[in-house]
Design a protein around this motif. Sequence first.
Motif, PDB file in Angstrom:
ATOM      1  N   GLU A 134      33.612 147.572 -29.167  1.00  0.00           N
ATOM      2  CA  GLU A 134      33.406 148.903 -29.731  1.00  0.00           C
ATOM      3  C   GLU A 134      32.178 149.609 -29.181  1.00  0.00           C
ATOM      4  O   GLU A 134      32.149 150.838 -29.097  1.00  0.00           O
ATOM      5  N   PHE A 135      31.157 148.855 -28.797  1.00  0.00           N
ATOM      6  CA  PHE A 135      29.944 149.454 -28.231  1.00  0.00           C
ATOM      7  C   PHE A 135      29.624 148.844 -26.872  1.00  0.00           C
ATOM      8  O   PHE A 135      28.467 148.645 -26.511  1.00  0.00           O
TER       9      PHE A 135
ATOM     10  N   LEU B 178      37.487 157.362 -24.152  1.00  0.00           N
ATOM     11  CA  LEU B 178      36.124 156.953 -24.477  1.00  0.00           C
ATOM     12  C   LEU B 178      35.962 157.003 -25.990  1.00  0.00           C
ATOM     13  O   LEU B 178      36.467 157.919 -26.644  1.00  0.00           O
ATOM     14  N   TYR B 179      35.247 156.011 -26.519  1.00  0.00           N
ATOM     15  CA  TYR B 179      34.988 155.984 -27.964  1.00  0.00           C
ATOM     16  C   TYR B 179      33.495 156.162 -28.208  1.00  0.00           C
ATOM     17  O   TYR B 179      32.662 155.499 -27.584  1.00  0.00           O
ATOM     18  N   ASP B 180      33.194 157.077 -29.111  1.00  0.00           N
ATOM     19  CA  ASP B 180      31.817 157.343 -29.524  1.00  0.00           C
ATOM     20  C   ASP B 180      31.719 156.985 -31.001  1.00  0.00           C
ATOM     21  O   ASP B 180      32.315 157.654 -31.846  1.00  0.00           O
ATOM     22  N   ASN B 181      31.001 155.893 -31.297  1.00  0.00           N
ATOM     23  CA  ASN B 181      30.916 155.359 -32.660  1.00  0.00           C
ATOM     24  C   ASN B 181      32.311 155.127 -33.246  1.00  0.00           C
ATOM     25  O   ASN B 181      32.603 155.467 -34.384  1.00  0.00           O
TER      26      ASN B 181
ATOM     27  N   VAL C  64      31.002 157.502 -11.836  1.00  0.00           N
ATOM     28  CA  VAL C  64      31.962 158.410 -12.453  1.00  0.00           C
ATOM     29  C   VAL C  64      31.463 158.791 -13.841  1.00  0.00           C
ATOM     30  O   VAL C  64      31.268 159.962 -14.150  1.00  0.00           O
ATOM     31  N   VAL C  65      31.207 157.808 -14.696  1.00  0.00           N
ATOM     32  CA  VAL C  65      30.707 158.085 -16.044  1.00  0.00           C
ATOM     33  C   VAL C  65      29.988 156.847 -16.560  1.00  0.00           C
ATOM     34  O   VAL C  65      30.394 155.719 -16.302  1.00  0.00           O
ATOM     35  N   ALA C  66      28.891 157.083 -17.285  1.00  0.00           N
ATOM     36  CA  ALA C  66      28.130 156.003 -17.911  1.00  0.00           C
ATOM     37  C   ALA C  66      28.106 156.224 -19.421  1.00  0.00           C
ATOM     38  O   ALA C  66      27.770 157.327 -19.873  1.00  0.00           O
ATOM     39  N   PRO C  67      28.448 155.235 -20.215  1.00  0.00           N
ATOM     40  CA  PRO C  67      28.441 155.403 -21.676  1.00  0.00           C
ATOM     41  C   PRO C  67      27.036 155.283 -22.235  1.00  0.00           C
ATOM     42  O   PRO C  67      26.148 154.681 -21.626  1.00  0.00           O
ATOM     43  N   THR C  68      26.830 155.849 -23.429  1.00  0.00           N
ATOM     44  CA  THR C  68      25.592 155.643 -24.157  1.00  0.00           C
ATOM     45  C   THR C  68      25.680 154.337 -24.936  1.00  0.00           C
ATOM     46  O   THR C  68      26.713 153.646 -24.914  1.00  0.00           O
ATOM     47  N   ALA C  69      24.623 154.017 -25.674  1.00  0.00           N
ATOM     48  CA  ALA C  69      24.573 152.746 -26.403  1.00  0.00           C
ATOM     49  C   ALA C  69      25.637 152.654 -27.480  1.00  0.00           C
ATOM     50  O   ALA C  69      26.052 151.545 -27.849  1.00  0.00           O
ATOM     51  N   ARG C  70      26.102 153.773 -28.014  1.00  0.00           N
ATOM     52  CA  ARG C  70      27.102 153.745 -29.089  1.00  0.00           C
ATOM     53  C   ARG C  70      28.474 154.161 -28.581  1.00  0.00           C
ATOM     54  O   ARG C  70      29.340 154.560 -29.357  1.00  0.00           O
ATOM     55  N   GLN C  71      28.681 154.081 -27.286  1.00  0.00           N
ATOM     56  CA  GLN C  71      29.964 154.445 -26.698  1.00  0.00           C
ATOM     57  C   GLN C  71      30.568 153.268 -25.938  1.00  0.00           C
ATOM     58  O   GLN C  71      29.870 152.332 -25.547  1.00  0.00           O
TER      59      GLN C  71
END
Length: 713
Positions: free
Chosen positions: A523-524, A367-370, A344-351
Amino acid sequence: MTIRKPLFFMSAANRSGLFPDRMVAWLLTAATALAPASGLAAAPLMAPEFLTEVNGKQALDWVHTRDDRTLAAFRKNPLFGEFQKASLDILQSTDRIPMPSQHGAFVYNFWRDASHIRGIWRRTDVASYRTASPKWTVVLDLDALAAREKRNWFLGSTTCQEPGGTRCLIGLSEGGEDAETYREFDLETRQFVKGGFFLPHAKQDVSWLDADTLLVSRPWTPDEVTTSSYPYIVKKLGRGQKLEDATQVFAGVKSDMSVGGAVLHDSDGHVLPMIVKLPTFFTRQVYRLDGDRAVKLDLPEKSDSAGYVHGRLIVRLNQEWRGFVAGSVVAVDPMKADLAPELVVAPTARQTIEGVGVSRDRLVISLYDNVRGQAWIYRIDDRGHWNGQRLTLPENVSVSVVDSDLETDTAFISVTGFLTPTTLWMVDTATGAAAAIKHAPAQFDTTGLIVEQHEAPSTDGTLIPYFVVRRKDAPLNGKNPTLLYAYGGFQASMTPYYSGVLGKLWFERGGVYVLANIRGGGEFGPAWHDAGLKTKRQIVFDDFAAVGKDIVACRITSPDYLAIKGGSNGGLLMGVEFTQHPDMWKAAIIQVPLLDMLNYETMSAGASWVDEYGSNAIPAEHAFLTKVSPVQNLRAGVRYPVPLITTTTKDDRVGPVHARRFAARMEALHLPYYYFEETEGGHSNGANFAEIAQEQALEYTYLWQILGAAGVR
């Protein structure tokens, strides 16, 4: 509809059962000290043994003496009465947003104010809810019920028949503790069902299998609990059937953390009965019930189930699995042996993906980005691909999914920030249209206040983000009264939030607030949490100290003007910072804390948290816990800050014994402290607004009294 004290398996933000002071939680254990876990000998106590008898007369006499002393010390300060009134006014304000929970044709809300101390459960229709003054119908009045039955009832967990059924199981808690009594309730008549389902007081879990059958996990006999004090035997209970005649469908073992049932539905009419077994805190095994046969799903043990859409089970991964990165959300087919997973969705390293809701045929994801919030709608197309659409919402705020309902395309999302009063958005998940429908009023003056985000290098060079809320014109002279808060555990993320009490009693008087996003949190994503597990946990404590050193180096504050605060797992953090860096802080608020880490496994729910903290039965982990345990590391002759230690007698999760032992140890070493133990409230700071307001008055009077009036405007 399920209204629960948030369940720690449900989201990274509230999964631990050990929550920050602005959160609530569900399902943990007894208020008295337990027998040692198997093979584990309790460490010698450093406090009078009678303090372990939570409700014993001698223990309560000890508590009341210290409560009276603490209240007397601060009530004579004129700020106390002013703060107590301001806090109570904010808590009881009638223009708060009534947060929604959808079920059938109605929007439900649980509400407390000056006239409803325990609260009322009420409902209205969607059209009325959207108006400025909804027309509410009271479904259940907790104050009237408690008075009529002469019981200290508070609303606990409530689960209703899905989809859109008219019967619910109402959980009633004594004084806010986690143990509950379940009684069947009819939403049409708004009455408890005479002769309906009844589950006596216990820590237990229940789900509707159908209109006349429950899946129940509870202590069927007194000894049928795990070493963590949770139930581990799941049975089917039919209408009119006695508890002793219920049919067993699954049994774990005593060494498990817990075992429970769950029943998911989707809008296509599929029903997925499940057994969820937690061998340890962070591992889970999921079984699909096929009649009375449990079929294990080949899911990774570190994952959470979030809902059911078009016959697909939605799963958030807390580890890498089949090529999907940790933190991803995937959809699987529980009826297929290989599960046929879809990304469905994959977060990045800072998400990090913080929350997942399910509407009729779509997912609502926060979703949180930084550490800055977003909201997305995901749907599956005819080719089996999931596509996302970002909602247009304010930037640089916290975003959370408040409610979604499998029968409708309507979802509710909250948006909030340190200086941004909470706004409730109504979302049409079919079109992605979003509109702000309710706005909380401003509760303090934000003139001249700014929010900044900084980073501090920890001992291993990792940059630790933190937020600073301060007056733009505050001189960087090291003399600004500053409150530093963090949590640092159980993959719980700390994000910006609006607090009228914090603003009124702290910001308006010139106080600076710092929120640290230290490791141990989420948070990450899972890696941020895993970096601080067990014997690696010193890095969590180092992260916090690094933020403290950074704000001093920036001249925002200095040790004479710096206070720290944390609750539950954050209370452990405060205890460690208190003992490891006593010269860095002028004041410390230590709330509902874990503090005796050499005995924590034998106290209340402690055995369930070995995955987070480690076990004293393992030599290397015992050696680490010995180095950091706050009770055992208090030393004579050290100049410590004078702390404010708070807890509740009714805390049957962490329990008040940790706080009692720490205070008693300080007393034995002739070290000054303030101690306050509320009699009610469970694992929080009070069971009603009056109790909460009193504790908040204590905290802020303590802060200003200890830090001095230099920053008062």
